[in-house]
Design a protein around this motif. Structure first.
Motif, PDB file in Angstrom:
ATOM      1  N   HIS A 354       2.910   4.904  -6.303  1.00  0.00           N
ATOM      2  CA  HIS A 354       4.282   4.409  -6.249  1.00  0.00           C
ATOM      3  C   HIS A 354       5.197   5.298  -7.074  1.00  0.00           C
ATOM      4  O   HIS A 354       4.758   6.104  -7.902  1.00  0.00           O
ATOM      5  N   LYS A 431       3.770  -0.764  -0.271  1.00  0.00           N
ATOM      6  CA  LYS A 431       5.105  -0.789   0.308  1.00  0.00           C
ATOM      7  C   LYS A 431       5.598   0.646   0.530  1.00  0.00           C
ATOM      8  O   LYS A 431       5.779   1.383  -0.438  1.00  0.00           O
ATOM      9  N   SER A 433       8.482   1.916   1.102  1.00  0.00           N
ATOM     10  CA  SER A 433       9.730   2.273   0.412  1.00  0.00           C
ATOM     11  C   SER A 433       9.532   2.487  -1.078  1.00  0.00           C
ATOM     12  O   SER A 433      10.398   3.065  -1.740  1.00  0.00           O
ATOM     13  N   PRO A 438       8.640   8.426   0.419  1.00  0.00           N
ATOM     14  CA  PRO A 438       8.537   7.564   1.609  1.00  0.00           C
ATOM     15  C   PRO A 438       8.486   8.311   2.933  1.00  0.00           C
ATOM     16  O   PRO A 438       7.861   7.832   3.894  1.00  0.00           O
ATOM     17  N   ASP A 442       6.027   8.293   7.258  1.00  0.00           N
ATOM     18  CA  ASP A 442       6.439   8.403   8.661  1.00  0.00           C
ATOM     19  C   ASP A 442       5.836   9.630   9.344  1.00  0.00           C
ATOM     20  O   ASP A 442       5.736   9.661  10.577  1.00  0.00           O
ATOM     21  N   GLU A 458       6.895  -6.385   2.842  1.00  0.00           N
ATOM     22  CA  GLU A 458       6.827  -5.022   3.374  1.00  0.00           C
ATOM     23  C   GLU A 458       5.397  -4.512   3.292  1.00  0.00           C
ATOM     24  O   GLU A 458       4.730  -4.671   2.280  1.00  0.00           O
TER      25      GLU A 458
END
Length: 664
Positions: A354, A431, A433, A438, A442, A458
C-alpha cells in the motif's frame, strides 16, 4: 378570416373558362353566329360557376358553425359528466369551478368557489421544483391519485390563465406496484463461523442439544419475518424471503448476530455467524450467487457480520467482535503451492504494497521476493519513495544486502517493464486505489492478493489468487507460513528474516495484540532462519524530534464519549503518519480509554490513525468515512486540509457507530 374558411374560389376555374372564351373569340372570325353563341355560353358558365362556388362556401361555413356548436356541447357534456374529480383554478390558485366528484373527494358541504386550492391541495413543493405541467401523486384517506395539471391561456382581462387539474385514482395500480416491490426475491446464506471448533470443545453427548438450540434459534428468527429457511450443511443455512422481509431485517440490523453470540452454553466457545445477502429484484439464481459473494466478503472481513449487496457496493452490519480464527495449515499449503505455480508461469513478478508503506508491507514484500528468487524468476518490489516508518530498514538493506535494494523499482519503472505475462502480487492491501502505484493494477491482468485486513467494499476485480485472512496478525505472518510450503528451505538471509519479523512485531505491537498460535509459530520459524530480535528492535528506534512530536499529540488529546481519546498533530512533517500511529498506541495506555484516534496533515489530505483495545471496532468507525483496517487497528484519509472539518466527520462517525448499539 372569412377567406380562410373558403373551400372553393372562382379563380380555381379560370383556365377552363379562359379556354372557352378564346375558342368563342376564334369562332367569331369564321362564323359570327357560332362565335356569339360561344361567348354567351362562356358568360353563362362564368355566372354558373360563381353561383356554385358561393353556394358551396356558404354550406361549408354553415357546417363549421354547427360543428363548433356541437363540439362545445360535447365538451361541456364531457367535462360535466367526467367520472373523476376535476377542478379549475385561476393564476392565483383560486378555485373557479369544480365537478361533483371533486367535492365528494374532499367531503366539503360548503361551496369552494373562490377558495384557495393550495389550502386543500399542497402545491408548494411542486411549485418549488418548477414542475407546473408535470403530473404528481397525492394520497387521500388511503387512496392514491395521480393529478394531471393542464394550463390554458385565456383572453379574459381579469385572468391571465386557467389551470385544470384531473384527479385519476391509481390506488389499484400503486397497490399492485407495492405488492410487486415487496415480493421481489432476496436470498441470504447464513454460516456459523466457528461451528467445528465450538462442537469440538464440548462433550459429544451435549452436541445434539447445542446443535438443536442453534438450529431452532436461527429457524425461529427467519420464521418471524416470513422467510423460508433450509439447512443444507452442518453449519450453513439458506433463507429465501421477500423484499418486505428483507427491509424488516435491515430495520432490526440483523440482530440475529447478537442473539447467537449471546447464547450461553457451558464450556463452549461463543458462536458467531456470517450472513451474505443479495439485493432485491434479481432472479433466484442471480440472488443465490450474489448472496454467496456477499458471504465471502463477510468471511473475508473476519465474520460475525452481515454483508448486504447494495447496487455496486456493500452495506455492513455487525462486525463488532474480534474475529474467530478459522485458518488451517491445509489452506496455507494449498495457497503456497498455487502461488508457486503462478510464479513459475510468469516472466516477471512485481510485488506491491500500500501507499506510505509500513514495516508489514515492506517485510512481507521482501518475503515474497525471496519466494520468487527461490523459483529462479525475475522479481521486483514497487516502492516510489521511502518514509520514516521504513527508513531504518532500507538503510540497513543498503549496507547488508545491496543486491536486494536493486530489486526495488518505482511505479513508473514497473509500468514500463510490465507485460501481459507478468504477475502482480499485492501484499498488505486489497484495495487498488490504496496501492503504491494504482495504474499497475490496470496494466497487469494476473493479480494475487495476500492481505490480513478485513475485506472492504473496494477489491481487486477477478484476482487469479486471493488469500485474505483477517484472523492473521500480519501479512508477514501469512507470507512466512506460505514460504514453508513453497520450498523445502526458506533460503532466507538474516536481513530478510529480520524484515519479516519486523512486520509481525509492528502489527502485533510486540506480540501483545491480535496474536495467535500461528503467529508464534511463524516467529519461531523466522528465528530459526536467523532473525535477531535485538536487531529488529533497532529498526523501530525513533529520533528526538519524533519523540517530541508524539508527546505533543498526547498533550493535545481530549476525551469524548467518556472513553475515546481524540488528538491531532497540527503541522505537516515527513514522519507525521508514523507519529500519529505511535501516539494512537500510547493514548490507549491512559486508564479508562478504550479507543483512540489521531489526526495529522498529509499533503492535501488529513490522515487518521485509529486504535482500540478490542471493545470498540475502529474499523467500523473509520469505514464510515472511507477508511478500513482491523477491529483494533485502522486508518483513513479525508480529502480536506482542515483538521476541524476532518475531526467533525470523525466525531459524527463515532456517534453514529455508538448509536447503532456498539457493545462497550
Amino acid at each position: 378570416m372569412e377567406n380562410d374558411t373558403k373551400i372553393l374560389d372562382i379563380k380555381d376555374f379560370i383556365l377552363p373558362l379562359g379556354a372557352l372564351a378564346l375558342v368563342s373569340i376564334a369562332l367569331l372570325t369564321k362564323d359570327p353566329v357560332l362565335g356569339a353563341l360561344g361567348l354567351l355560353a362562356t358568360g353563362y358558365a362564368v355566372y354558373a360557376s360563381y353561383r356554385k362556388v358561393a353556394g358551396k362556401n356558404e354550406e361549408f361555413i354553415d357546417y363549421l358553425e354547427h360543428m363548433n356548436e356541437d363540439f362545445d356541447q360535447l365538451t361541456k357534456h364531457a367535462i360535466f359528466s367526467m367520472p373523476f374529480p376535476l377542478v379549475i383554478a385561476d393564476d392565483q390558485d383560486k378555485i373557479v369551478w369544480y365537478n361533483t366528484p371533486f367535492i365528494k373527494l374532499f367531503k366539503e358541504e360548503n361551496s369552494l368557489i373562490g377558495s384557495s386550492l393550495n389550502k386543500i391541495v399542497d402545491l408548494t413543493e411542486r411549485k418549488k421544483d418548477h414542475k407546473e405541467e408535470t403530473a404528481f401523486s397525492m394520497t387521500l384517506e388511503d387512496r392514491t391519485y395521480t393529478v394531471y395539471p393542464n394550463e390554458v391561456e385565456t383572453k379574459s382581462s381579469d385572468r391571465k390563465n386557467l389551470k385544470m387539474y384531473y384527479w385519476v385514482d391509481t390506488s389499484r395500480y400503486e397497490d399492485l406496484k407495492k405488492f410487486a416491490e415487496d415480493n421481489k426475491p432476496v436470498v441470504a446464506i447464513v454460516e456459523v463461523d466457528n461451528h467445528d471448533e465450538a462442537m469440538d470443545s464440548i462433550d459429544s453427548n451435549l452436541r445434539p442439544m447445542v446443535q438443536a438450540k442453534l438450529d431452532s434459534t436461527i429457524s425461529q428468527y427467519f420464521h418471524e419475518v416470513n422467510a423460508i429457511l433450509r439447512k443444507f450443511d452442518q453449519d450453513t443455512y439458506l433463507a429465501v424471503m421477500s423484499q418486505e422481509s428483507f427491509v424488516e431485517l435491515k430495520k432490526r440490523r440483523f440482530d440475529l448476530l447478537d442473539i447467537i453470540r449471546s447464547l450461553d452454553f457451558e464450556n463452549i466457545l461463543p458462536l458467531t455467524l456470517s450472513i451474505g445477502v443479495s439485493r432485491p429484484g434479481l432472479t433466484y439464481m442471480e440472488s443465490y450467487k450474489e448472496a454467496d459473494t456477499s458471504l465471502d466478503v463477510a468471511l473475508g472481513r473476519g465474520g460475525d457480520q452481515a454483508v448486504v449487496r447494495i447496487h455496486d457496493s456493500y452495506e455492513f452490519f455487525g462486525g463488532k467482535s474480534k474475529a474467530v480464527e478459522k485458518r488451517n495449515k491445509v489452506k496455507a499449503r494449498v495457497i503456497g503451492v498455487a502461488l508457486r505455480q503462478l510464479i513459475d508461469r510468469s516472466r516477471r513478478v512485481f510485488v506491491m504494497g500500500h501507499g506510505n508503506a509500513d514495516m508489514d508491507a515492506i517485510g512481507s514484500g521482501i518475503g515474497v521476493l525471496r519466494a520468487v528468487a527461490n523459483r529462479g524468476k525475475e522479481g521486483y518490489l514497487v516502492l516510489n519513495k521511502s518514509n520514516p516508518s521504513i527508513d531504518n530498514l532500507l538503510n540497513r538493506m543498503d549496507k547488508e544486502q545491496p543486491s536486494l535494494r536493486e530489486r526495488f523499482v518505482t511505479g513508473a519503472q514497473a509500468q514500463d517493464m510490465a507485460t501481459k505475462d507478468s504477475l502482480l502480487i499485492m501484499v498488505d492491501n486489497h484495495k487498488p486505489s490504496f496501492t503504491e502505484h494504482p495504474a499497475l493494477v490496470d496494466i497487469i491482468p494476473n493479480i494475487v492478493v495476500i492481505d490480513h485486513h478485513r475485506r472492504g467494499k473496494e477489491f481487486v476485480d477477478n484476482p487469479v489468487l486471493s488469500y485474505v485472512e483477517p484472523y492473521a496478525s500480519s501479512t508477514s505472518e501469512l507470507v512466512t507460513e506460505m514460504l514453508t510450503y513453497m520450498s523445502d528451505d526458506f533460503h532466507l538471509t538474516n536481513f530478510e528474516a529480520d524484515a519479516l519479523m519486523s512486520g509481525i512485531v509492528v502489527d502485533t505491537k510486540n506480540f501483545t495484540y491480535h496474536t495467535g498460535v500461528r503467529t508464534f509459530e511463524a516467529a519461531s520459524n523466522l528465528r530459526r532462519a536467523g532473525a535477531d530480535m535485538s536487531k529488529v528492535r533497532v529498526l523501530f528506534e525513533d529520533d528526538y524530534d519524533t519523540i517530541l512530536a508524539r508527546a505533543e499529540v498526547v498533550h493535545n488529546a481530549k476525551i469524548y464519549f467518556d472513553y475515546i481519546a481524540v488528538s491531532y498533530l497540527d503541522r505537516q512533517a515527513a514522519n507525521s503518519v508514523l507519529v500519529a500511529a505511535q501516539a494512537a498506541n500510547e493514548l490507549l495506555d491512559i486508564h479508562g480509554i478504550k479507543a483512540s484516534f489521531v489526526l495529522t496533515k498529509k499533503e492535501k489530505t488529513i490522515h487518521i490513525s485509529g486504535r482500540s483495545l478490542g471493545e470498540l471496532s475502529v474499523q467500523l468507525i473509520l469505514e464510515k468515512i472511507g477508511g478500513g483496517g482491523h477491529l483494533n487497528m485502522a486508518g483513513a484519509q479525508i480529502e480536506t486540509d482542515s483538521l476541524d472539518e476532518a475531526k467533525d466527520q470523525l466525531l459524527h462517525a463515532i456517534e453514529e457507530y455508538l448509536e447503532e448499539g456498539a457493545e462497550v
